[in-house]
Design a protein around this motif. Sequence first.
Motif, short mmCIF file in Angstrom:
data_model
loop_
_atom_site.label_atom_id
_atom_site.label_comp_id
_atom_site.label_asym_id
_atom_site.label_seq_id
_atom_site.Cartn_x
_atom_site.Cartn_y
_atom_site.Cartn_z
N ILE A 62 16.38 23.59 36.09
CA ILE A 62 15.58 21.94 35.63
C ILE A 62 16.76 20.93 36.28
O ILE A 62 17.73 21.32 35.89
CB ILE A 62 14.71 22.19 34.60
N ARG A 102 14.33 38.65 28.83
CA ARG A 102 13.41 37.58 29.66
C ARG A 102 11.61 38.21 29.69
O ARG A 102 10.53 38.19 29.67
CB ARG A 102 13.20 36.91 30.57
N LYS A 105 17.58 16.08 13.94
CA LYS A 105 16.71 16.15 14.52
C LYS A 105 15.78 16.17 14.20
O LYS A 105 14.30 15.31 15.40
CB LYS A 105 16.71 17.35 15.62
N ARG A 125 16.30 23.12 15.60
CA ARG A 125 16.85 23.30 14.45
C ARG A 125 17.35 22.57 13.62
O ARG A 125 17.86 23.17 12.83
CB ARG A 125 18.18 24.20 15.41
N THR A 158 9.21 27.38 24.52
CA THR A 158 10.74 26.90 25.16
C THR A 158 11.50 27.54 24.77
O THR A 158 12.72 27.34 25.02
CB THR A 158 10.50 25.50 25.27
N TYR A 176 14.44 19.93 25.74
CA TYR A 176 14.43 18.66 27.27
C TYR A 176 13.43 18.42 27.82
O TYR A 176 12.26 17.31 28.35
CB TYR A 176 15.69 18.98 28.10
N THR A 177 12.56 19.66 28.47
CA THR A 177 11.08 19.94 28.99
C THR A 177 10.28 19.80 28.33
O THR A 177 9.18 18.29 28.47
CB THR A 177 10.85 21.00 29.15
N ARG A 194 21.68 16.04 33.27
CA ARG A 194 20.87 17.16 33.96
C ARG A 194 20.98 16.69 35.20
O ARG A 194 19.31 16.93 35.44
CB ARG A 194 19.20 17.19 33.03
N ILE A 241 10.74 29.43 35.69
CA ILE A 241 10.98 27.76 36.33
C ILE A 241 12.52 28.29 37.32
O ILE A 241 13.45 28.68 36.48
CB ILE A 241 10.94 26.90 34.83
N1 LIG Z 1 17.88 24.79 32.54
C1 LIG Z 1 17.64 25.92 33.62
O1 LIG Z 1 17.83 25.35 34.78
C2 LIG Z 1 16.25 26.35 32.77
C3 LIG Z 1 15.80 27.32 34.19
C4 LIG Z 1 15.01 28.42 34.29
C5 LIG Z 1 14.50 28.66 32.62
N2 LIG Z 1 14.47 27.74 32.17
C6 LIG Z 1 14.19 27.28 30.05
O2 LIG Z 1 13.11 26.60 30.07
C7 LIG Z 1 13.12 26.56 28.46
C8 LIG Z 1 13.33 25.25 28.55
O3 LIG Z 1 14.17 24.56 28.99
P1 LIG Z 1 15.12 23.42 28.66
O4 LIG Z 1 15.83 23.35 29.40
O5 LIG Z 1 14.10 22.07 28.07
O6 LIG Z 1 15.62 23.62 27.43
P2 LIG Z 1 16.80 23.13 25.91
O7 LIG Z 1 16.10 22.16 26.54
O8 LIG Z 1 17.50 24.07 25.66
O9 LIG Z 1 15.51 23.18 24.70
C9 LIG Z 1 15.46 25.26 24.31
C10 LIG Z 1 14.42 24.07 23.00
O10 LIG Z 1 14.81 25.56 22.79
C11 LIG Z 1 15.25 25.55 21.38
N3 LIG Z 1 15.74 26.49 20.38
C12 LIG Z 1 16.60 26.92 20.85
N4 LIG Z 1 17.37 28.69 20.88
C13 LIG Z 1 16.39 28.75 19.50
C14 LIG Z 1 16.77 29.12 18.32
N5 LIG Z 1 17.31 30.82 18.40
N6 LIG Z 1 15.72 29.43 17.27
C15 LIG Z 1 15.23 28.38 17.07
N7 LIG Z 1 15.60 26.79 18.46
C16 LIG Z 1 16.00 27.44 19.44
C17 LIG Z 1 15.45 24.33 20.94
O11 LIG Z 1 16.47 23.41 19.51
P3 LIG Z 1 16.99 22.10 19.53
O12 LIG Z 1 15.73 20.82 20.13
O13 LIG Z 1 17.57 22.41 18.17
O14 LIG Z 1 18.40 22.41 20.28
C18 LIG Z 1 15.37 22.95 22.24
O15 LIG Z 1 14.27 22.60 21.42
C19 LIG Z 1 14.19 27.68 28.12
O16 LIG Z 1 13.96 28.73 27.62
C20 LIG Z 1 15.29 27.37 28.82
O17 LIG Z 1 16.28 28.64 28.85
C21 LIG Z 1 16.08 26.69 31.87
#
Ligand SMILES: NC(=O)c1ccc[n+]([C@@H]2O[C@H](COP(=O)([O-])OP(=O)(O)OC[C@H]3O[C@@H](n4cnc5c(N)ncnc54)[C@H](OP(=O)(O)O)[C@@H]3O)[C@@H](O)[C@H]2O)c1
Length: 303
Positions: free
Chosen positions: A168, A142, A46, A42, A82, A21-22, A175, A165
């Motif tokens: 989000i 982390r 996609k 993954r 990410t 997403y981000t 979201r 962060i």
């Molecule tokens: N959501 C929140 O409120 C929040 C708050 C603080 C920090 N964060 C962290 O900030 C980062 C960005 O957040 P986001 O919401 O933009 O994340 P997101 O949309 O969940 O995207 C995560 C990306 O990582 C890939 N991924 C996940 N697990 C994987 C693995 N084991 N091996 C390889 N690729 C993998 C996903 O692949 P696919 O595209 O195939 O799914 C996706 O492209 C993440 O690390 C999240 O945990 C999130």
Amino acid sequence: MPDLPMPAIDSGHVFFFGLGYTAFRLARRMRDAGWRVSGTVRSAEKASALEAAEGFAVHVFDGTAPIAATEPFAGVTHLVDTIPPRDIVVPALERHRGDLRACSSLRWVGYLSTPAVYGDRQGGVVTEDEPPTPGSRRGALRAEAERAWLDAFSGSGVAVQVFRIAGIYGPGGGRNALEQLKAGKARIVDKPGQVFNRIHVDDIGSILLASMARPRDGGIYNVADTEACPPGDPIVFAAGLLGIDPPTPVPFDSAELSEMARSFYSECKRLDTTRLSEELGVTLTYPTYREGLRAIAAGGLSV
Ligand SMILES: NC(=O)c1ccc[n+]([C@@H]2O[C@H](COP(=O)([O-])OP(=O)(O)OC[C@H]3O[C@@H](n4cnc5c(N)ncnc54)[C@H](OP(=O)(O)O)[C@@H]3O)[C@@H](O)[C@H]2O)c1
């Protein structure tokens, strides 16, 4: 929608480990400013869809094996990770540490982390200078991932930054509280005294770009809005924008929560973000959820 800032940086080649997403929203913004964009997802489906629709070079990578392409990092100047830690703490380093260290064009790395590294601060204000004191497995992983990235390029000219962060939110993908209300999925969990910060997805992009313009090896940044507030406040505000009643609050003790959500609610802190303005010169486009949700409502909802 307000215009988003684009600092004057020479355009290069950005690689996103995880075009989620981000990353996706920042990738589009950088591509439109003349950058080459590569990254990973993954699934092959996609990857093909993103390549066709966006013109990015997209590799399949799920952490269990290296990227299949030869030299996926050729010419890469900036790298954003990410991918959250799971069984493998930093899949990118586990599979490609040597390739990345050998990448002579690389000069900036950003790792997206979380404030879980601070553990519970009982509502206190926390700055980046305080050492990590994680209180959960999530936070401990982390902190380990941050250390791995900060140490990965020592002795080289690559600047590594860590971004902690807040929650989000942003347009699309369910979201934001507006979409969650419309889908009947918004919940207000009532835990007296609980507050947390949020951050609009496009402000994250602006902060990463500002750091690319002002690299600092070892730089750690809290990435958050200016108002830590109770979890229900944005939902009540969003309901007001939609002209509907907000859901009835559910007491924390009787709320059905995932393990992740329960760990999240067990900690409470307010993130100090002085460094964003003083060091990176960032002015948030969406300083609180109010500006963010109003802009999302004005842009139309994809539900
Ligand atoms: N959501 C929140 O409120 C929040 C708050 C603080 C920090 N964060 C962290 O900030 C980062 C960005 O957040 P986001 O919401 O933009 O994340 P997101 O949309 O969940 O995207 C995560 C990306 O990582 C890939 N991924 C996940 N697990 C994987 C693995 N084991 N091996 C390889 N690729 C993998 C996903 O692949 P696919 O595209 O195939 O799914 C996706 O492209 C993440 O690390 C999240 O945990 C999130």
